[in-house]
Design an enzyme around this catalytic site. Structure first.
Site, short mmCIF file in Angstrom:
data_model
loop_
_atom_site.label_atom_id
_atom_site.label_comp_id
_atom_site.label_asym_id
_atom_site.label_seq_id
_atom_site.Cartn_x
_atom_site.Cartn_y
_atom_site.Cartn_z
N HIS A 27 -3.67 3.10 -5.99
CA HIS A 27 -3.98 2.70 -4.62
C HIS A 27 -3.85 1.19 -4.40
O HIS A 27 -3.76 0.74 -3.26
CB HIS A 27 -5.40 3.14 -4.26
CG HIS A 27 -5.54 4.63 -4.14
ND1 HIS A 27 -5.65 5.27 -2.92
CD2 HIS A 27 -5.58 5.61 -5.08
CE1 HIS A 27 -5.77 6.57 -3.12
NE2 HIS A 27 -5.72 6.81 -4.43
N ASP A 32 -2.75 -6.68 -0.92
CA ASP A 32 -3.40 -5.41 -0.66
C ASP A 32 -2.43 -4.27 -0.91
O ASP A 32 -1.26 -4.35 -0.51
CB ASP A 32 -3.88 -5.34 0.79
CG ASP A 32 -5.21 -4.61 0.94
OD1 ASP A 32 -5.52 -3.78 0.06
OD2 ASP A 32 -5.94 -4.87 1.91
#
Length: 484
Positions: free
Chosen positions: A185, A393
């Site tokens: 992720h 991110d």
């Protein structure tokens, strides 16, 4: 835009027909993650993309969700054959408690003081304590021992995120031959950054125990393949399958997403709520800029406040006419770097307000707490500008949530960091380099000034993407690739 649910070399094709139904795998699905989102009576909303996607898969076809219970105990009670189990609907929930030592070394230690800062390019904050590594390996071995007796020969295993990279390797050593997939992720770092990790080779070897390794963006997948080719001499074919350590491992890109329709409905419903009326009344006729992030150094919170200060200095007409609302729930407060960040954010917001506030206007509202999914959707819909500026991110679902929450007849504008995985998909956003404070301030000014037609055009291109590439599409694409 990065391709969704594809392997290397496959171009993304825009959908012109409805998505065909994907048959759920007939084999039982076993999901493994650090935490298990246990169903609790009377509590809904507030769940992240992983929880939403996994629950939908398990509710559809049945299966098991395995992971840490969230509880710490003083001493391990032993090695029972099976983890603590309970049933809810079609899903079996299996959970393991951790000792305080395990939690400190595995979770606060290697996962969040070694891997997390390194994979987010913060080598200055990384701590490569060997005790942390030992705890990380020990807990992954514990999870494997507790999970193995619960598995069936034809299970599909879907293991999630950086906490559990060694899980497949541990299970393979115990004789497990099931199909196993892994999804990361967070970002996968460039070769030169990853080499700073003392056990980088062993970590990559653990990943090669999986049958499918999925990444958020094509950039991250290529960085992984680049390491394997240059450091291991691995071969990679046109379909994204590499050969290393005597195994064939398929790699793919699967950008996680949101429940687009559900969030849009929640935002529309929340627009008439008492809380949103209170927010509008307190803002008056001013434009609202919103940021919503965990209190984490990867989110670029400090540079965001500095860019907003530059906006007020460079464009003084905004003084008294713009309000920034920054919501930052506390996260990992046992880790010193996070406690330090909290102090720095409080000081930065206090400094900005002290420099610019008037008796009837406070330029920044800093809230160090969380809100429900529905209320956040209403906040997003109210805000003229969504400010999402992480320094690094994996994806960043706040950017997608902001877009999905907008009023189609009067949408706001998304200002988005180029270092968020979402920037590969949301091409209607104003893309910025968050390290460039002046440019970020200029983008905020542009967002505040855009006319309605351009705002609508930017919104349409992004909402179309989010409708065709929602959380269901992410789950279906990954599980189809895993079952293939």
């Amino acid at each position: 835009m990065s391709p969704v649910g594809t392997v290397a070399g496959t171009a993304d094709r825009k959908r012109t027909t409805p998505r065909p139904a994907v048959t759920a795998p007939k084999r039982r699905l076993v999901v493994v993650s650090n935490r298990v989102a246990v169903p609790r009576h009377g509590r809904t909303g507030g769940e992240g993309g992983l929880a939403v996607g996994v629950k939908a898969a398990l509710e559809e076809s049945g299966g098991m969700w395995f992971g840490w219970s969230g509880k710490t105990v003083e001493h391990d009670v032993g090695e029972p054959e099976a983890a603590g189990l309970f049933e809810a609907g079609k899903t079996t929930y299996a959970m393991v408690d951790l000792t305080r030592r395990d939690y400190e070394e595995y979770y606060n230690g290697f996962a969040n003081r070694s891997i997390w800062p390194l994979f987010h390019y913060r080598l200055d904050l990384a701590d490569f304590n060997r005790r942390y590594l030992a705890g990380y390996q020990r807990v992954n071995a514990l999870f494997a021992r507790r999970l193995a007796p619960l598995l069936r020969d034809d299970d599909l295993l879907w293991i999630h995120d950086y906490h559990l990279i060694p899980m497949a390797d541990q299970l393979r050593h115990m004789g497990c031959r099931q199909t196993m997939g892994f999804f990361l992720h967070i970002p996968w770092p460039a070769l030169e950054v990853l080499l700073a990790l003392p056990n980088h080779r062993a970590l990559v070897q653990s990943l090669c125990a999986y049958d499918l390794v999925g990444f958020q963006t094509e950039d991250y997948r290529r960085a992984f393949v680049d390491y394997c080719q240059r450091e291991l001499g691995a071969t990679v074919d046109a379909e994204g399958t590499l050969e290393a350590f005597g195994r064939r491992v398929r790699t793919g890109t699967f950008p996680i997403s949101i429940d687009t329709q559900s969030l849009a409905e929640a935002a529309e419903e929340a627009a008439g709520s008492r809380q949103i009326h209170r927010l509008r009344d307190s803002v008056r006729n001013r434009d609202l800029i919103i940021g919503v992030d965990r209190l984490d150094y990867s989110k670029g919170l400090l540079v965001r406040v500095q860019a907003y200060e530059h906006l007020l200095r460079a464009y003084p007409a905004n003084r008294g006419r713009v309000v920034m609302l920054q919501i930052a729930p506390p996260s990992r407060m046992e880790v010193p770097e996070y406690m330090q960040l909290r102090h720095e954010m409080e000081a930065a917001c206090g400094h900005l307000n002290g420099a610019f506030a008037e008796f009837d206007w406070t330029p920044v509202r800093y809230l160090n707490k969380g809100f429900s999914r529905r209320m956040l959707a209403g906040f997003y819909r109210t805000a003229r500008v969504g400010l999402v500026t992480p320094l690094r991110d994996g994806m960043n679902l706040v950017a997608k949530e902001y877009v999905a929450s907008q009023n189609p007849e009067d949408p706001g504008v998304l200002v988005l960091s180029r270092f968020a995985g979402a920037a590969r998909e949301l091409d209607g956003a104003l893309i910025v380099n968050p390290y460039d404070l002046e440019a970020t301030a200029e983008a905020m000014q542009m967002a505040l000034a855009l006319d309605l037609e351009e705002r609508k055009d930017r919104y349409r291109t992004m909402i179309d993407r989010l409708r065709s590439h929602d959380i269901d599409r992410w789950r279906e694409d990954y599980l189809s690739a895993l079952a293939a």
